[in-house]
Write an enzyme that holds these catalytic residues in place. Structure first.
Site, PDB file in Angstrom:
ATOM      1  N   GLY A   1      13.632   1.739  -6.299  1.00 26.24           N
ATOM      2  CA  GLY A   1      15.311   1.934  -6.537  1.00 26.24           C
ATOM      3  C   GLY A   1      15.461   2.730  -7.918  1.00 26.24           C
ATOM      4  O   GLY A   1      16.785   2.468  -7.841  1.00 26.24           O
TER       5      GLY A   1
ATOM      6  N   ASP B   1       3.411  -4.824  -7.673  1.00 24.83           N
ATOM      7  CA  ASP B   1       4.504  -3.643  -6.932  1.00 24.83           C
ATOM      8  C   ASP B   1       3.809  -1.862  -7.588  1.00 24.83           C
ATOM      9  O   ASP B   1       3.922  -1.086  -7.802  1.00 24.83           O
ATOM     10  CB  ASP B   1       6.046  -4.191  -6.971  1.00 24.83           C
ATOM     11  CG  ASP B   1       6.322  -4.089  -8.456  1.00 24.83           C
ATOM     12  OD1 ASP B   1       5.825  -5.208  -8.625  1.00 24.83           O
ATOM     13  OD2 ASP B   1       7.147  -3.443  -9.311  1.00 24.83           O
TER      14      ASP B   1
END
Length: 525
Positions: free
Chosen positions: A102, A269
């Site tokens: 992101g 993650d």
């Protein structure tokens, strides 16, 4: 700069066919092409010169305008096409679905001295995986990541690295404690470096969507590029691969426990498929020894990611990776055996690690009991872990005890935050443990000097305490980067005495006990 570009990830794995840069769900792709957002007025703050050498970058190149432009995202390297990686993850034990890079953009992969490196900018702008965020990073968190990445490498802990830290010239709005008090901060960009940034979540995303074809492509690529000793495309190869990932993960966690490092946000993650420490967010080192401590304010209630729980969280995450790989193997027995072995292997490796911290090179029958007793006793009063183990090496093995002797505590007294307040019962427990420890040292054949030398190889004298990083942040906010340079040099030799740096071998100062950035950290960056 004359860097040898050798992009394997983007050449060998499927790309997102949509080239527009807006938040969306991405299917059947391992990455999306996206360029960094051009910074307003980039300024180089610090470069890890030793890492630059490993990448084949000269001092002359470091001082060039091209270096600043490339590693701040202002200009692209020739013949490269940056991208953001697609992955999913479990966050705080819950499935979060698609996540992805992101606020990180991979510039390229380069090759130097037969080593492959992926170069990634963090804080370089929006990507298709940014969701509602801006894809940027602030100076404070970037300083922490830059310094800690390098500090961990010199500690001997498997980790991603950090080549450079730059100011973007932009102002970034952040709510540092998530309490509604958002404020603008200086924007910054870190250039992260690793052989690969593939995570557990990189496999989870495709398993969750039933996309076995892309899952297989990613797994085969990972084996061929980073685990070539195993045969890709076969069940045996996939099991061997998973077993080695479990071993690498275990090794990383044992190192974390050895130096007292707490990651703070061990989501799937944030777990590297190579067993590297990745994503330095709300991390910290134990100040007072406390297995229940977490640096992450978001985790204050459940303390899921506390120091003492890191080994079990790693196993939990490995279970999720096993589930993701199951469609390629289609039998649970082999995966379960590897997961079951993790616990046994961890107990063995942890015991060996703790023996080394105590200077016990031979195996003693009572070592496990001695270690458990130490951990229990350390928790009875606020005791600095780093100072305790470093000074423990000074105790002579011929120290004599009598019934009321507390002289052994003098060797580690500096580790106690309030030694004058040690209760009599606590003193008694320490006296008993010290006597047991000195009795145990009699089984060793090393001299006191030899034992100290061995212990000092595994017990660092200097770690990046949160208050140290915050001091560097406070100065950098005012344009003074000298302390970043000083800490970088200090942390390159964490096991050396460095007499001129003795001021950093000290407990956390009282002013830092409850100061934001020193004791309390959020994921906000």
């Amino acid at each position: 700069m004359n860097l040898k570009i050798n992009n394997t990830f983007s050449k060998k794995l499927p790309a997102d066919t949509n080239l527009e840069n807006f938040p969306r769900q991405v299917s059947n792709a391992c990455f999306s092409y996206v360029n960094p957002t051009e910074p307003l007025k980039p300024e180089l703050v610090h470069v890890a010169t030793e890492l630059a050498k490993e990448l084949g970058i000269s001092n002359e190149e470091i001082n060039s305008e091209e270096f600043l432009n490339v590693f701040s995202g202002k200009k692209l390297l020739k013949n490269t096409r940056p991208y953001a990686m697609c992955y999913a993850g479990h966050q705080f034990g819950n499935w979060a679905g698609q996540l992805g890079d992101g606020r990180a953009i991979n510039l390229a992969e380069i090759e130097h001295d037969n080593k492959q490196w992926s170069i990634q900018l963090k804080g370089s702008g929006r990507t298709p995986y940014s969701r509602s965020a801006d894809g940027l990073a602030v100076l404070r968190s970037s300083i922490r990541e830059h310094l800690c990445s390098e500090a961990m490498d010199y500690l001997g802990v498997p980790t991603t690295r950090s080549l450079s830290l730059s100011l973007s010239g932009n102002q970034v709005l952040r709510d540092i404690m998530y309490n509604g008090n958002a404020a603008h901060e200086k924007g910054a960009i870190v250039c992260r470096v690793a052989p690969s940034f593939i995570r557990f979540g990189s496999f989870e995303i495709f398993a969750s969507k039933g996309d076995v074809e892309t899952l297989r492509k990613l797994t085969d690529y990972t084996i061929n590029e980073f685990y070539p000793q195993f045969e890709s495309g076969t069940k045996k190869g996939y099991l061997n691969f998973f077993e080695k990932v479990a071993e690498n993960t275990l090794d990383m966690i044992v190192h974390w426990q050895r130096v007292g490092f707490v990651h703070g946000v061990m989501n799937t993650d944030n777990m590297s498929i190579l067993g590297l420490t990745i994503d330095y967010g709300p991390y910290g080192w134990l100040e007072g020894y406390d297995p229940d401590w977490t640096p992450n304010t978001t985790d204050n209630q459940s303390r899921r990611y506390r120091y003492g729980n890191q080994p079990q969280i790693a196993l939990w995450n490995l279970y999720k990776l096993a589930n993701a790989l199951y469609p390629l193997i289609e039998e649970a027995e082999g995966l379960e055996k590897i997961l079951n072995n993790y616990q046994t292997n961890f107990e063995h490796e942890y015991l060996q690690m703790m023996r080394s911290k105590l200077g016990l090179l031979k195996e003693g029958d009572s070592d496990k009991e001695l270690i458990e007793s130490l951990e229990s006793t350390l928790s009875l009063a606020e005791t600095d872990m780093t100072i305790f183990f470093r000074n423990l090496a000074k105790i002579p093995k011929d120290l004599k005890f009598d019934e009321d002797d507390l002289s052994s505590l003098n060797y580690v007294i500096d580790a106690f935050y309030k030694p004058e307040e040690l209760e009599e019962a606590v003193q008694e427990k320490w006296k008993n443990w010290m006597k047991s420890y000195i009795d145990r040292l009699q089984l060793e054949g090393l001299s006191d000097e030899e034992r100290m030398e061995e212990m000092n190889k595994v017990n660092p004298k200097y770690v990046l305490r949160n208050y140290m990083a915050q001091m560097a942040i406070d100065k950098a906010d005012n344009g003074d980067y000298a302390l970043i340079d000083e800490l970088y040099l200090l942390l390159q030799k964490p096991y050396d005495e460095q007499g001129q740096m003795e001021k950093w071998f000290t407990k956390r100062p009282e002013w830092a006990r409850n100061k934001v950035g020193c004791s309390k950290l959020s994921c906000s960056s």
